[in-house]
Design an enzyme around this catalytic site. Structure first.
Site, PDB file in Angstrom:
ATOM      1  N   LYS A  31      41.150   2.636 -89.966  1.00 17.64           N
ATOM      2  CA  LYS A  31      42.045   1.719 -89.251  1.00 17.64           C
ATOM      3  C   LYS A  31      41.246   0.604 -88.569  1.00 17.64           C
ATOM      4  O   LYS A  31      40.202   0.885 -87.951  1.00 17.64           O
ATOM      5  CB  LYS A  31      42.831   2.483 -88.188  1.00 17.64           C
ATOM      6  N   VAL A  71      51.614   2.678 -87.105  1.00 15.94           N
ATOM      7  CA  VAL A  71      52.334   1.602 -87.774  1.00 15.94           C
ATOM      8  C   VAL A  71      53.798   2.013 -87.904  1.00 15.94           C
ATOM      9  O   VAL A  71      54.101   3.211 -87.886  1.00 15.94           O
ATOM     10  CB  VAL A  71      51.734   1.297 -89.168  1.00 15.94           C
ATOM     11  N   CYS A 128      55.280   5.812 -95.210  1.00 18.37           N
ATOM     12  CA  CYS A 128      55.756   5.967 -93.829  1.00 18.37           C
ATOM     13  C   CYS A 128      57.246   5.596 -93.677  1.00 18.37           C
ATOM     14  O   CYS A 128      57.636   4.470 -93.957  1.00 18.37           O
ATOM     15  CB  CYS A 128      54.898   5.075 -92.935  1.00 18.37           C
ATOM     16  N   TRP A 173      53.221  14.262 -97.015  1.00 19.13           N
ATOM     17  CA  TRP A 173      53.638  15.481 -96.308  1.00 19.13           C
ATOM     18  C   TRP A 173      52.682  16.646 -96.578  1.00 19.13           C
ATOM     19  O   TRP A 173      52.449  17.476 -95.693  1.00 19.13           O
ATOM     20  CB  TRP A 173      55.086  15.848 -96.664  1.00 19.13           C
ATOM     21  N   SER A 205      58.812   0.914 -84.691  1.00 17.38           N
ATOM     22  CA  SER A 205      59.885   0.453 -85.587  1.00 17.38           C
ATOM     23  C   SER A 205      61.174   0.128 -84.833  1.00 17.38           C
ATOM     24  O   SER A 205      61.869  -0.846 -85.153  1.00 17.38           O
ATOM     25  CB  SER A 205      60.151   1.493 -86.681  1.00 17.38           C
ATOM     26  N   LYS A 260      51.653   1.323 -93.475  1.00 17.56           N
ATOM     27  CA  LYS A 260      50.699   2.268 -94.073  1.00 17.56           C
ATOM     28  C   LYS A 260      50.522   1.916 -95.555  1.00 17.56           C
ATOM     29  O   LYS A 260      51.511   1.667 -96.259  1.00 17.56           O
ATOM     30  CB  LYS A 260      51.266   3.679 -93.932  1.00 17.56           C
ATOM     31  N   HIS A 315      62.650  11.056 -97.610  1.00 19.36           N
ATOM     32  CA  HIS A 315      61.541  11.984 -97.335  1.00 19.36           C
ATOM     33  C   HIS A 315      62.011  13.435 -97.380  1.00 19.36           C
ATOM     34  O   HIS A 315      61.321  14.307 -97.897  1.00 19.36           O
ATOM     35  CB  HIS A 315      60.909  11.656 -95.973  1.00 19.36           C
TER      36      HIS A 315
END
Ligand SMILES: N[C@@H](CCC(=O)N[C@@H](CS)C(=O)NCC(=O)O)C(=O)O
Length: 257
Positions: free
Chosen positions: A87, A100, A60, A251, A115, A49, A204
């Site tokens: 995208k 992604v 991300c 977020w 991932s 991202k 995060h």
């Protein structure tokens, strides 16, 4: 067909991010090792991202996991950015949801999405610096991310219970680290696949909960706080860094959507 996917290779990225703060420069030894690896050319192309225009990495945590894995394994890679507002069509050939990270093995043109699958693929192919696979131990705090999202979304009277669940997950990590006092990372002396997964999530949680809920990770979780500092001071973190403002913006947008 995936093999005909059209995309522009903008620039090779291994250890530089124009947005990384200068104080977070790589050590000389690590920079040398990475430049030696890069001399052979990238072996992996990874799409995360971000902004193809400004070349800024996005927020991300799943992309961060894949990037940390590449960096910890010293695999030469090119980093490319996917604009979520626009995208490319080829992305949906590789990830049906257009998610992604996705990566391409430049030696055999094989594409991998997700991932966790990227972690497994890299571990099978690049055996020199093993990190383990996505199901590697320790199996701690498996509900960390869902508990975080529930707490982030909780309002009023609902918050207390969700916060308690989040603290339970964080406490699990803290307890594991304390019980393994001689191991600086969840993986032991070096970070492993679990560290590469959990560290971005903790980042995060730290940023989003503070800024959006006025909530901080309890200071009593000292082993966890030390661990976060330790992992965030590694070269792999500096190489894959994106600032808290990006995390916050991501977020905020997620909550508003
Ligand atoms: N299970 C996937 C999750 C990946 C994921 O959800 N990525 C988000 C970005 S953080 C995404 O691409 N979402 C698609 C979208 O929001 O359009 C993985 O581990 O790679």
């Amino acid at each position: 067909m995936i093999s005909n996917a059209r995309h522009t290779i903008v620039r090779p990225v291994v250890c530089t991010s124009s947005k990384a703060p200068p104080a977070r420069a790589l050590t000389r030894r690590s920079a040398l090792r990475l430049s030696v690896a890069m001399a052979a050319g990238p072996l992996i192309e990874i799409y995360v991202k971000g902004s193809p225009e400004t070349q800024e990495r996005g927020d991300c945590p799943f992309c961060h996991r894949a990037l940390l894995t590449l960096a910890e394994k010293h695999i030469p890679y090119k980093e490319e950015y996917i604009d979520f507002a626009n995208k490319p069509k080829w992305l949906f050939d590789i990830s049906s949801k257009g998610a992604v990270p996705v990566m391409k093995d430049l030696q055999n043109d094989k594409w991998i999405a997700d991932s966790g699958d990227i972690v497994d693929y890299l571990e099978d192919k690049f055996t020199e610096l093993p990190l383990g696979k996505q199901n590697s131990p320790p199996h701690v705090a498996q509900k960390l991310f869902p508990n975080f999202i529930a707490a982030l979304k909780a309002d009023g009277g609902d918050f207390q219970g969700k916060e308690a669940d989040l603290v339970d997950s964080l406490q699990e990590i803290d307890t594991y680290l304390r019980d393994h006092g001689r191991s600086p990372f969840l993986g032991g002396e070096r970070p492993n696949a679990v560290d590469c997964m959990i560290a971005p999530r903790l980042y995060h949680i730290e940023v989003a909960m503070k800024e959006l809920k006025g909530w901080e990770i309890p200071s009593s979780l000292t082993s966890l706080h030390e661990y976060m500092k330790r992992i965030q001071s590694r070269d792999s973190w500096k190489q894959t860094y994106y600032p808290p403002e990006k995390v916050l913006a991501g977020w905020k947008a997620h909550l508003e959507s």
